[in-house]
Write an enzyme that holds these catalytic residues in place. Structure first.
Site, PDB file in Angstrom:
ATOM      1  N   LYS A  33       0.838  -1.212   0.000  1.00  0.00           N
ATOM      2  CA  LYS A  33       0.000   0.000   0.000  1.00  0.00           C
ATOM      3  C   LYS A  33       0.869   1.257   0.000  1.00  0.00           C
ATOM      4  O   LYS A  33       0.638   2.178  -0.777  1.00  0.00           O
ATOM      5  CB  LYS A  33      -0.922  -0.049   1.230  1.00  0.00           C
ATOM      6  N   SER A  34       1.873   1.295   0.872  1.00  0.00           N
ATOM      7  CA  SER A  34       2.735   2.489   0.959  1.00  0.00           C
ATOM      8  C   SER A  34       3.430   2.750  -0.370  1.00  0.00           C
ATOM      9  O   SER A  34       3.521   3.899  -0.827  1.00  0.00           O
ATOM     10  CB  SER A  34       3.807   2.280   2.032  1.00  0.00           C
TER      11      SER A  34
ATOM     12  N   ASP B  53       2.017  -1.394  11.905  1.00  0.00           N
ATOM     13  CA  ASP B  53       0.702  -1.792  11.385  1.00  0.00           C
ATOM     14  C   ASP B  53       0.400  -3.274  11.645  1.00  0.00           C
ATOM     15  O   ASP B  53      -0.743  -3.718  11.487  1.00  0.00           O
ATOM     16  CB  ASP B  53       0.609  -1.505   9.884  1.00  0.00           C
TER      17      ASP B  53
HETATM   18  O1  SPQ Z   1      -2.455   5.509   5.344  1.00  0.00           O
HETATM   19  P1  SPQ Z   1      -2.888   5.174   6.729  1.00  0.00           P
HETATM   20  O2  SPQ Z   1      -4.368   5.312   6.862  1.00  0.00           O
HETATM   21  O3  SPQ Z   1      -2.159   5.979   7.776  1.00  0.00           O
HETATM   22  O4  SPQ Z   1      -2.548   3.631   6.952  1.00  0.00           O
HETATM   23  C1  SPQ Z   1      -1.785   2.883   7.918  1.00  0.00           C
HETATM   24  C2  SPQ Z   1      -2.345   1.398   7.851  1.00  0.00           C
HETATM   25  O5  SPQ Z   1      -2.546   0.728   8.839  1.00  0.00           O
HETATM   26  O6  SPQ Z   1      -2.521   0.959   6.710  1.00  0.00           O
HETATM   27  C3  SPQ Z   1      -1.862   3.410   9.345  1.00  0.00           C
HETATM   28  F1  SPQ Z   1      -2.997   3.464   9.854  1.00  0.00           F
HETATM   29  O7  SPQ Z   1      -0.410   2.756   7.530  1.00  0.00           O
HETATM   30  C4  SPQ Z   1       0.549   3.823   7.595  1.00  0.00           C
HETATM   31  C5  SPQ Z   1       1.622   3.479   8.611  1.00  0.00           C
HETATM   32  O8  SPQ Z   1       1.099   3.261   9.889  1.00  0.00           O
HETATM   33  C6  SPQ Z   1       1.158   3.955   6.223  1.00  0.00           C
HETATM   34  C7  SPQ Z   1       2.445   4.700   6.200  1.00  0.00           C
HETATM   35  C8  SPQ Z   1       3.012   5.190   4.922  1.00  0.00           C
HETATM   36  O9  SPQ Z   1       2.651   4.660   3.853  1.00  0.00           O
HETATM   37  O10 SPQ Z   1       3.841   6.103   4.968  1.00  0.00           O
HETATM   38  C9  SPQ Z   1       3.173   4.930   7.352  1.00  0.00           C
HETATM   39  C10 SPQ Z   1       2.693   4.554   8.691  1.00  0.00           C
HETATM   40  O11 SPQ Z   1       2.146   5.697   9.338  1.00  0.00           O
HETATM   41  P2  SPQ Z   1       3.087   6.739  10.116  1.00  0.00           P
HETATM   42  O12 SPQ Z   1       2.162   7.788  10.655  1.00  0.00           O
HETATM   43  O13 SPQ Z   1       3.752   5.948  11.188  1.00  0.00           O
HETATM   44  O14 SPQ Z   1       4.017   7.284   9.154  1.00  0.00           O
END
Ligand code: SPQ
Length: 425
Positions: free
Chosen positions: A19-20, A312
């Site tokens: 996804k990222s 996650d």
């Molecule tokens: O995109 P979103 O809603 O924040 O999704 C999550 C997930 O569980 O799929 C978190 F709720 O993933 C984030 C992850 O926790 C995706 C991400 C990224 O693609 O950069 C980074 C992480 O968040 P963060 O705030 O720690 O950078």
């Protein structure tokens, strides 16, 4: 949706694209010159939100068979959207796009669903404003909707209070439009897909330990990107394979970037048998096939710098810990409270409802494993990772586990059920 215990799981799954990485491939493709081709793109609701935001800003994005083609218009090619940008449920879309929008020559408003409107945006508003951006939380609660007036930006050297790839990426993306160098230092290393992919698009960027630096005067050039399988989606099958007796599951072509692979270390430390085959590097991202087998697990302590590498996956790790002998302590994970749901509170509540001995702490959980779990009705709070976690817990619990609010799984893994069913004989 309802789940029952199963006697074994076996077979092979190709988990959906990361996804990222899928989000970033569309974003950077839009800002690059030429056509970026993306293979194994995740067609989950979150990444579709990213596509729709860039289409609204004049970027043509097509599906060609299995591939997504992004016809980039260069760093200065975005057009003002005629409507509010809707980031749906996606924190990544909201925060990373904010960094890009901060340096445009037009104004935008962006928002998302009820969960997004509760997630903290001060963490990006503050550093972006230090760069000269004009970003306001319309309801003055430091959450979306955000109104962003494009401004001339200057590079900063920012020490982030949180290890967050979304904060780091928002600042680096704003840095593409800034005068001077843009530097971000984190308290612990978060996922580094932005740094790796910006570099492969031709940006001049360096990473040294906890600091990433983007140099001025950039042009991005279109790339061909093969998105690895998402280790955060593989996580559910890793847990299922460990917990369900007589199981062996092969997971093909999973991304094992060291900033994402904490779950492999933790499950092995808990006594899990997970092996790797066909290790290689694809577009700067390490990938491998993972083979997981049923194992007897024991408790462990999960804390410190490993947390951002499995943030996650902590819900499904916590569920697995309920089936392990002894105590598991999760610390330093207060970030879980500001995800799609408060994942500490929601996990603790639902695991207790299944009969587990779990305590909520301010920055994690203490799980006393070894008590048998029983099925019940689970409230996913519309959080995809919670829903899939309890599907897996349901496979190892007695009786029926019911998850009424199931559709949220489409956020990151639309084919989850089909893939799970393919493993049940
Ligand atoms: O995109 P979103 O809603 O924040 O999704 C999550 C997930 O569980 O799929 C978190 F709720 O993933 C984030 C992850 O926790 C995706 C991400 C990224 O693609 O950069 C980074 C992480 O968040 P963060 O705030 O720690 O950078």
């Amino acid at each position: 949706m309802n789940f029952h215990s199963v006697s074994s799981l076996s077979g092979t799954v190709t988990v959906p694209g990361d996804k990222s990485i899928s989000h970033r491939a569309v974003m950077f493709g839009a800002l690059a010159e030429g056509t970026t081709e993306i293979s194994h793109f995740l067609k989950g609701a979150d990444c579709l939100s990213t596509i729709s935001c860039f289409r609204q800003m004049g970027i043509s994005i097509e599906e060609q068979g299995e591939k997504i083609l992004v016809h980039g218009k260069g760093l200065h090619g975005l057009q003002p959207p005629s409507q509010i940008l809707d980031c749906g449920n996606s924190g990544t879309t909201t925060r990373l796009i904010s960094g890009i929008l901060a340096g445009q020559t037009f104004d935008t408003t962006l928002t998302g669903d009820s969960s997004i409107q509760k997630r903290p945006m001060k963490r990006i508003i503050d550093p972006l404003c230090q760069m000269g951006a004009d970003i306001r939380s319309i309801n003055q609660n430091d959450c979306a909707p955000l109104s962003i007036s494009g401004r001339k930006l200057r590079g900063i050297s920012y020490h982030s209070p949180v290890a967050s790839a979304q904060v780091k990426s928002a600042i680096l993306l704003a840095g593409l439009y800034a005068e001077g160098e843009t530097r971000v230092t984190e308290p612990a290393l978060s996922r580094n897909h932005t740094e790796l992919m910006l570099s492969s698009f031709g940006a001049s960027i360096s990473s040294e330990q906890l600091t990433a630096t983007l140099y001025p005067g950039q042009r991005l050039m279109a790339q061909s990107i093969q998105v690895p399988g998402d280790i955060s989606s593989a996580a559910f099958f890793l847990a299922a394979g460990l917990l369900v007796p007589n199981s062996q599951i092969h997971l093909k072509h999973v991304g094992i970037n060291p900033t994402r692979d904490g779950i492999l270390h933790v499950f092995r430390q808990m006594g899990g048998t997970i092996t790797m085959e066909n290790l290689k590097t694809d577009g700067g991202e390490p990938v491998a096939d993972l083979i997981v087998q049923s194992s007897s697990l024991h408790g462990t302590v999960i804390q410190g710098d490993i947390i951002p590498t499995l943030i996650d996956e902590l819900p499904v790790i916590a569920a697995a810990a309920c089936f392990a002998e002894g105590k598991t302590i999760i610390r330093d994970a207060a970030e879980l409270k500001v995800k799609e749901s408060n994942r500490i509170a929601v996990m603790t509540h639902n695991l207790k409802a299944m009969g587990a001995d779990v305590e909520e702490t301010p920055d994690g959980m203490i799980i006393h494993g070894g008590r048998p779990l029983h099925g019940t009705v689970i409230d996913s709070h519309g959080d995809h990772r919670i829903a899939m976690t309890f599907a897996i817990a349901g496979l190892a619990a007695q009786g029926e586990t019911l998850i009424p609010d199931w559709d949220c799984v489409n956020i990151s893994y639309p084919d989850f059920l089909t893939d799970l069913q393919s493993l049940i004989s």
